[in-house]
Design an enzyme around this catalytic site. Structure first.
Site, PDB file in Angstrom:
ATOM      1  N   GLY A  15       0.825  -1.199   0.000  1.00  0.00           N
ATOM      2  CA  GLY A  15       0.000   0.000   0.000  1.00  0.00           C
ATOM      3  C   GLY A  15       0.858   1.247   0.000  1.00  0.00           C
ATOM      4  N   ALA A  17       2.020   3.126   2.357  1.00  0.00           N
ATOM      5  CA  ALA A  17       3.098   3.176   3.351  1.00  0.00           C
ATOM      6  C   ALA A  17       4.283   2.316   2.920  1.00  0.00           C
ATOM      7  CB  ALA A  17       2.576   2.734   4.712  1.00  0.00           C
ATOM      8  N   PHE A  47      -5.695   1.293  -2.431  1.00  0.00           N
ATOM      9  CA  PHE A  47      -6.332   1.296  -3.750  1.00  0.00           C
ATOM     10  C   PHE A  47      -7.812   1.645  -3.659  1.00  0.00           C
ATOM     11  CE2 PHE A  47      -8.382  -0.765  -7.411  1.00  0.00           C
ATOM     12  CZ  PHE A  47      -7.611  -0.268  -8.449  1.00  0.00           C
ATOM     13  N   TYR A  48      -8.461   1.222  -2.574  1.00  0.00           N
ATOM     14  CA  TYR A  48      -9.903   1.425  -2.443  1.00  0.00           C
ATOM     15  C   TYR A  48     -10.271   2.714  -1.688  1.00  0.00           C
ATOM     16  CZ  TYR A  48     -10.294  -3.308  -4.204  1.00  0.00           C
ATOM     17  OH  TYR A  48     -10.212  -4.421  -5.003  1.00  0.00           O
ATOM     18  N   GLY A  51     -12.079   8.975  -0.845  1.00  0.00           N
ATOM     19  CA  GLY A  51     -12.272  10.388  -0.534  1.00  0.00           C
ATOM     20  C   GLY A  51     -11.148  11.329  -0.885  1.00  0.00           C
ATOM     21  N   GLU A 118     -14.528  17.276   4.694  1.00  0.00           N
ATOM     22  CA  GLU A 118     -15.124  16.034   5.175  1.00  0.00           C
ATOM     23  C   GLU A 118     -15.389  16.139   6.667  1.00  0.00           C
ATOM     24  OE1 GLU A 118     -12.886  12.606   4.003  1.00  0.00           O
ATOM     25  OE2 GLU A 118     -13.162  12.960   1.874  1.00  0.00           O
ATOM     26  N   ASP A 225      -2.923  -9.623   9.309  1.00  0.00           N
ATOM     27  CA  ASP A 225      -1.715 -10.454   9.219  1.00  0.00           C
ATOM     28  C   ASP A 225      -0.532  -9.844   9.974  1.00  0.00           C
ATOM     29  OD1 ASP A 225      -3.149 -12.161   7.652  1.00  0.00           O
ATOM     30  OD2 ASP A 225      -1.994 -11.872   5.824  1.00  0.00           O
ATOM     31  N   HIS A 246     -17.068   2.669   9.096  1.00  0.00           N
ATOM     32  CA  HIS A 246     -17.507   3.699   8.152  1.00  0.00           C
ATOM     33  C   HIS A 246     -19.035   3.658   8.104  1.00  0.00           C
ATOM     34  CE1 HIS A 246     -17.856   6.251   4.660  1.00  0.00           C
ATOM     35  NE2 HIS A 246     -16.560   6.481   4.721  1.00  0.00           N
ATOM     36  N   ARG A 293     -17.118  10.075  12.241  1.00  0.00           N
ATOM     37  CA  ARG A 293     -17.648   8.804  11.751  1.00  0.00           C
ATOM     38  C   ARG A 293     -18.246   7.923  12.840  1.00  0.00           C
ATOM     39  NH1 ARG A 293     -12.862   7.236   7.420  1.00  0.00           N
ATOM     40  NH2 ARG A 293     -13.512   8.701   5.799  1.00  0.00           N
ATOM     41  N   HIS A 355     -14.051  -0.415   8.971  1.00  0.00           N
ATOM     42  CA  HIS A 355     -13.344   0.338   7.941  1.00  0.00           C
ATOM     43  C   HIS A 355     -11.869   0.552   8.232  1.00  0.00           C
ATOM     44  CE1 HIS A 355     -12.775   3.112   4.650  1.00  0.00           C
ATOM     45  NE2 HIS A 355     -12.474   4.121   5.455  1.00  0.00           N
ATOM     46  N   GLU A 379      -1.602   1.279   8.214  1.00  0.00           N
ATOM     47  CA  GLU A 379      -2.684   0.910   9.116  1.00  0.00           C
ATOM     48  C   GLU A 379      -2.297  -0.192  10.098  1.00  0.00           C
ATOM     49  OE1 GLU A 379      -7.427  -0.330   8.936  1.00  0.00           O
ATOM     50  OE2 GLU A 379      -6.379   0.199   7.093  1.00  0.00           O
ATOM     51  N   ARG A 390     -10.125   8.071  14.019  1.00  0.00           N
ATOM     52  CA  ARG A 390      -9.388   8.704  12.923  1.00  0.00           C
ATOM     53  C   ARG A 390     -10.183   9.832  12.286  1.00  0.00           C
ATOM     54  NH1 ARG A 390      -9.012   7.787   7.146  1.00  0.00           N
ATOM     55  NH2 ARG A 390     -10.670   6.243   7.341  1.00  0.00           N
TER      56      ARG A 390
END
Length: 522
Positions: A15, A17, A47-48, A51, A118, A225, A246, A293, A355, A379, A390
């Site tokens: 990802g 990081a 990737f997903y 925002g 946001e 993992d 979320h 959230r 989320h 994460e 967060r």
């Protein structure tokens, strides 16, 4: 015979990081091996991410951003970490995402960044690439790494366990030394071979843990993992009770919980019932639909319980122009159309879903864990930036900043010392040829997901958590026995990590008797 890979730095995860760390190290002629359990390196939480990413808005300041982060974090934020991301974030973002790899973010008619607001942010400071910001960033990073001479990419390779001197060395006297991570056992998923990877520095960048829950916005590989491996190796893990749900994911029985970006509400959409009536004003009179959230997610949860309904709705059509919906949220628009939902004309059925994990492997301000030569970023790590909850669109920035800081710390400390002696680490021990029964794995995963959703979800209580611990501990005994008696593959590795991570989360939730942020006790 077991093959051994020698590398200066091993990075587990692809990802923002992990890729940032890899790129910064490789640019300094450091040899990096980057592995991903997925065949597609882009199959990550990054990737997903739809925002956007926090930058520096008009009339913005580090002080203002820090205050918003701390306010969302409900008293649990690490002040030093917050100051780092608030003060250094924009500079690091410009250096890497804008100047180094040239990520294309949306701009207005004046060729200036198009900023949005946001939940929890007092001003517009988030930049984006339509509603596919993570996809754009991820693709750019992978593109740079794929052609880099100092990067060895191993897709479809799953890390089984970290190699540590205290656990794996043949030398019994190592037990008296400071525990040290020297690499990992890695499974080649396509060939079924187990490799031994020796590294001077190892970096966990495995992402989230949403797949331990029944409903999640996370991809399949987000099963905790990294947290499970680090815990087994003896690294400190903290704040895992703080799981952010979320509030708005697509609800269609039988399909995955596709994320509906918070930017949609930032643009004016409202959360409503089937009759089109909003209700968030009943829970937060100031922020309403743009409340943090945890408040929005619990409000939806309460409405569903009170009314005995399976979902609520998101209304774009009544508050946002059709042209704006199609142009600014094309991925959401097109995805919903696949299921015959035209969001310019119809309400979107939504439910909350797991989320983001605000906690994880404890790291210092340079991404170092409590285990020598082991780092964690993204994460999977807990820098303390997010505290108990967060703030929206800070996760990509945190992964970028601490990925960069990990690389700078490794460069500063140097890698002139030799690798750990290969002969001191034994080959992988598992002679079983029995292929794990997929039906058993699926049933055990279903048990984990339902237990976590019902007992360790949005609202927690002592009886629920007690029952969860009893059931999860019993299940772990069965899974460990299952794991040791079968041939290792990605599914059984994921199951083992999922049950351990579920227990870690539940124990943290049980210990914390007070409500804070996204940890809510009744």
């Amino acid at each position: 015979m077991l093959k051994t890979i020698d590398t200066e730095v091993l990075i587990i995860g692809s990802g923002i990081a992990g890729c940032t760390t890899a790129l910064c190290l490789a640019d300094q002629n450091i040899n990096v091996t980057l592995i991903s359990s997925s065949k597609d390196l882009k199959e990550t939480n990054t990737f997903y991410a739809q925002g956007g990413i926090v930058y520096k808005g008009k009339n913005d300041s580090a002080k203002l951003l820090a205050e918003d982060i701390i306010n969302a974090g409900a008293g649990y934020c690490n002040p030093e970490a917050v100051q780092i991301i608030a003060q250094q974030g924009p500079r690091i973002m410009k250096k890497i995402l804008l100047d180094r790899i040239g990520v294309q973010f949306d701009k207005d008619s004046s060729k200036r960044f198009s900023f949005v607001q946001e939940g929890g942010h007092r001003i517009s400071r988030i930049i984006h690439s339509t509603d596919a910001t993570g996809m754009t960033i991820q693709s750019s990073l992978i593109g740079e790494l794929s052609n880099h001479p100092n990067v060895n990419i191993l897709a479809a390779h799953t890390s089984i366990d970290l190699l540590t001197t205290s656990h794996h060395s043949k030398n019994p006297l190592e037990i008296y030394n400071i525990p040290e991570c020297v690499g990992a056992y890695i499974l080649n998923n396509e060939k079924g071979r187990i490799l031994k990877c020796l590294a001077k520095k190892t970096i966990i960048a495995t992402g989230g843990l949403g797949q331990i829950y029944l409903r999640t916005s996370n991809p399949r590989g987000a099963r905790g993992d990294g947290i499970a491996m680090a815990y087994r190796a003896g690294a400190r893990v903290i704040n895992t009770e703080f799981i952010q749900f979320h509030p708005t994911t697509l609800y269609l029985p039988g399909s995955s919980n596709f994320l509906i970006s918070e930017a949609v509400r930032g643009a004016g959409a409202k959360i409503v019932h089937s009759d089109g009536k909003p209700f968030m004003q009943n829970y937060d009179s100031m922020w309403k639909d743009l409340a943090p959230r945890d408040i929005v997610a619990r409000s939806i949860h309460q409405e569903m319980l009170y009314k005995g309904i399976e979902n609520v709705y998101l209304d774009l059509k009544s508050y946002i122009d059709k042209e704006k919906i199609i142009n600014e949220f094309p991925n959401i628009y097109n995805y919903c159309l696949k299921f015959d939902i035209d969001i310019t004309k119809e309400l979107i059925p939504i439910v909350p879903a797991a989320h983001y994990s605000c906690g994880g492997i404890w790291v210092d301000l340079w991404s170092r864990t409590s285990l020598k030569n082991l780092y964690a970023v993204g994460e999977a790590a807990c820098t303390g930036v997010h505290g108990a909850n967060r703030l929206a669109s800070t996760s990509l920035l945190e992964g970028l900043v601490w990925g960069y800081r990990a690389s700078q710390n490794i460069i500063k400390l140097g890698l002139s010392y030799p690798l750990y002696n290969d002969e001191e680490i034994p080959p992988w021990q598992n002679s079983s040829k029995d292929v794990p029964d997929l039906a058993l794995i699926n049933q055990d995963m279903s048990h984990i997901k339902h237990t976590m959703w019902n007992y360790v979800g949005l609202v927690r209580s002592t009886p629920r958590l007690n029952r969860a611990l009893r059931e999860l501990h019993h299940l772990e005994l069965q899974i460990e026995d299952f794991y040791r008696k079968t041939k290792v593959n990605d599914s059984i590795i994921g199951l083992r990590n999922s049950i351990r991570t579920a227990i870690i989360v539940t124990q943290s939730a049980w210990k914390n008797k007070s409500s804070a942020g996204c940890h809510y006790r009744i």
